[in-house]
Write a protein that holds these residues in place. Structure first.
Motif, PDB file in Angstrom:
ATOM      1  N   TRP A   5       1.030  -1.354   0.246  1.00 17.48           N
ATOM      2  CA  TRP A   5       0.249  -0.149   0.149  1.00 17.48           C
ATOM      3  C   TRP A   5       0.758   1.232  -0.001  1.00 17.48           C
ATOM      4  O   TRP A   5       1.322   1.727   1.131  1.00 17.48           O
ATOM      5  CB  TRP A   5      -0.903  -0.248   1.239  1.00 17.48           C
ATOM      6  CG  TRP A   5      -1.938  -1.123   1.241  1.00 17.48           C
ATOM      7  CD1 TRP A   5      -2.319  -1.732   0.113  1.00 17.48           C
ATOM      8  CD2 TRP A   5      -2.839  -1.821   2.362  1.00 17.48           C
ATOM      9  NE1 TRP A   5      -3.438  -2.711   0.270  1.00 17.48           N
ATOM     10  CE2 TRP A   5      -3.188  -2.663   1.730  1.00 17.48           C
ATOM     11  CE3 TRP A   5      -2.397  -1.735   3.747  1.00 17.48           C
ATOM     12  CZ2 TRP A   5      -4.325  -3.698   2.422  1.00 17.48           C
ATOM     13  CZ3 TRP A   5      -3.422  -2.243   4.518  1.00 17.48           C
ATOM     14  CH2 TRP A   5      -4.411  -3.352   3.999  1.00 17.48           C
ATOM     15  N   THR A   7       0.050   4.209  -1.609  1.00 18.61           N
ATOM     16  CA  THR A   7      -0.841   5.588  -1.428  1.00 18.61           C
ATOM     17  C   THR A   7      -1.883   5.079  -0.626  1.00 18.61           C
ATOM     18  O   THR A   7      -2.763   4.385  -0.750  1.00 18.61           O
ATOM     19  CB  THR A   7      -1.180   5.978  -2.801  1.00 18.61           C
ATOM     20  OG1 THR A   7      -0.068   6.186  -3.652  1.00 18.61           O
ATOM     21  CG2 THR A   7      -2.164   7.490  -2.636  1.00 18.61           C
ATOM     22  N   VAL A   8      -1.997   5.974   0.665  1.00 22.38           N
ATOM     23  CA  VAL A   8      -3.020   5.483   1.466  1.00 22.38           C
ATOM     24  C   VAL A   8      -4.195   6.913   1.580  1.00 22.38           C
ATOM     25  O   VAL A   8      -3.510   7.849   1.559  1.00 22.38           O
ATOM     26  CB  VAL A   8      -2.507   5.616   3.036  1.00 22.38           C
ATOM     27  CG1 VAL A   8      -3.798   5.415   4.072  1.00 22.38           C
ATOM     28  CG2 VAL A   8      -1.659   4.454   3.182  1.00 22.38           C
ATOM     29  N   ILE A  26      -2.502   3.655  10.760  1.00 26.33           N
ATOM     30  CA  ILE A  26      -1.582   4.329   9.597  1.00 26.33           C
ATOM     31  C   ILE A  26       0.127   4.315   9.991  1.00 26.33           C
ATOM     32  O   ILE A  26       0.837   3.772   9.358  1.00 26.33           O
ATOM     33  CB  ILE A  26      -1.896   5.388   8.744  1.00 26.33           C
ATOM     34  CG1 ILE A  26      -3.356   5.245   7.869  1.00 26.33           C
ATOM     35  CG2 ILE A  26      -1.010   5.847   7.547  1.00 26.33           C
ATOM     36  CD1 ILE A  26      -3.954   6.420   7.330  1.00 26.33           C
ATOM     37  N   ILE A  34       4.769   2.866   2.608  1.00 27.29           N
ATOM     38  CA  ILE A  34       3.833   3.952   2.420  1.00 27.29           C
ATOM     39  C   ILE A  34       4.599   5.049   1.834  1.00 27.29           C
ATOM     40  O   ILE A  34       5.537   5.579   2.468  1.00 27.29           O
ATOM     41  CB  ILE A  34       3.243   4.403   3.513  1.00 27.29           C
ATOM     42  CG1 ILE A  34       2.208   3.123   4.153  1.00 27.29           C
ATOM     43  CG2 ILE A  34       1.888   5.332   3.543  1.00 27.29           C
ATOM     44  CD1 ILE A  34       1.608   3.540   5.469  1.00 27.29           C
ATOM     45  N   ILE A  37       0.201   9.851   1.683  1.00 30.40           N
ATOM     46  CA  ILE A  37      -1.061   9.953   2.413  1.00 30.40           C
ATOM     47  C   ILE A  37      -1.781  11.030   1.888  1.00 30.40           C
ATOM     48  O   ILE A  37      -1.413  12.355   1.951  1.00 30.40           O
ATOM     49  CB  ILE A  37      -0.861  10.173   3.929  1.00 30.40           C
ATOM     50  CG1 ILE A  37      -0.140   8.917   4.441  1.00 30.40           C
ATOM     51  CG2 ILE A  37      -2.205  10.072   4.724  1.00 30.40           C
ATOM     52  CD1 ILE A  37       0.341   9.114   5.950  1.00 30.40           C
ATOM     53  N   VAL A  72       7.222  10.860   4.438  1.00 28.72           N
ATOM     54  CA  VAL A  72       5.976  10.459   3.488  1.00 28.72           C
ATOM     55  C   VAL A  72       5.310  11.804   2.984  1.00 28.72           C
ATOM     56  O   VAL A  72       4.926  12.714   3.777  1.00 28.72           O
ATOM     57  CB  VAL A  72       4.797   9.743   4.265  1.00 28.72           C
ATOM     58  CG1 VAL A  72       3.813   9.198   3.337  1.00 28.72           C
ATOM     59  CG2 VAL A  72       5.537   8.382   4.664  1.00 28.72           C
TER      60      VAL A  72
END
Length: 293
Positions: A5, A7-8, A26, A34, A37, A72
């Motif tokens: 995953w 792109t959250v 998260i 990750i 976000i 991130v």
């Protein structure tokens, strides 16, 4: 095991506690790949303000995300109109959607029933209830027929990452209606139990052969599937539901699980599978479901 995953998509609204729980979920996955976000907010004219600095909810949550998951890329996207629709639309561009929800109450940071978002999203959706959360127990995979391979991948990845046992939970109940619309008192409960026990054994044997290093526990439970699965969230770190549990003939399993859960639940909706690849195809599927309901 290749569920990554990068792109959250994170829901942000005016209910502080649920989306804080979602962000914590998260943050616990920092270092797992990750990269981005995306915090989804509502129209600035509708969004409430938080804190003495006057930051809107989405902006404040984005700042918290930058601190919680350093390195991130974090961005805020705003939408006018129904927030749940915005989340479904935005899910096309991500790998996983994470939303917070109140336990035993209608509503969530998604602006509506969380199951309506989870069943329409284009990607796996993790619903994180407000705390307190239970002990960090097993990863629970709800067994269905046929088995959902993407749900299996997610559950196995989580069990490996957290070094947890994988519980294969098959919940079953006697069918209430027959083709005549009447209860069939001649049905043998032992026969129905045997059918479900055979299914569970078949799945257990297959997954044990595929993943010999994972501790796997089969668990057969009689009772309404939604309530039975929700009951076992009390000792789970994550519950994974495949597309067979998004809609059920005997009632909304998804609704019952998300309403009663005390641990995070990952829902793998129909549009998140290989037979529904592509944003255009996923949007078309959602349009059909929306027109039907």
């Amino acid at each position: 095991m290749d569920e990554r995953w990068a792109t959250v998509t994170l829901a942000a609204a005016d209910a502080a506690k649920p989306h804080q729980e979602a962000l914590q979920w998260i943050a616990a996955r920092a270092g797992t790949g990750i990269e981005r976000i995306r915090v989804i907010g509502v129209d600035p004219a509708l969004e409430g303000r938080v804190g003495p600095d006057g930051l809107r909810v989405a902006d404040a949550l984005a700042d918290q995300a930058r601190t919680a998951v350093p390195g991130v890329d974090v961005e805020v996207r705003r939408h006018a109109g129904p927030f749940a629709n915005a989340l479904v639309e935005e899910s096309d561009d991500g790998d996983v959607l994470v939303i917070g929800t109140y336990r035993s109450r209608r509503g969530s940071t998604a602006g509506g029933d969380p199951e309506r978002v989870a069943e329409r999203a284009a990607v796996p959706t993790v619903v994180v209830p407000e705390g307190p959360h239970p002990i960090e127990g097993d990863v629970v995979l709800a067994v269905e027929d046929p088995i959902d391979e993407r749900a299996v991948t997610i559950a196995v990845d989580e069990a490996v990452r957290r070094n947890r046992r994988l519980t294969l939970l098959r919940a079953w109940e006697m069918p209430v209606l027959t083709r005549t619309g009447l209860t069939d008192f001649a049905e043998d409960p032992l026969r129905w139990r045997a059918r479900n026990a055979d299914l569970l054994q078949r799945v257990t044997t297959e997954l044990t052969g595929r993943y010999p290093t994972i501790r796997i526990r089969p668990l057969l439970v009689e009772g309404h599937p939604g309530h039975a699965i929700a009951l076992h969230t009390r000792t789970a770190s994550l519950v994974v539901l495949g597309r067979g549990h998004v809609h059920a003939l005997s009632g909304s399993v998804l609704h019952d699980v998300l309403r009663e859960t005390v641990s995070p639940v990952c829902v793998v909706p129909p549009a998140a599978h290989a037979d529904a690849v592509g944003p255009a195809r996923r949007r078309a599927l959602r349009a059909v479901r929306t027109s039907r309901g």
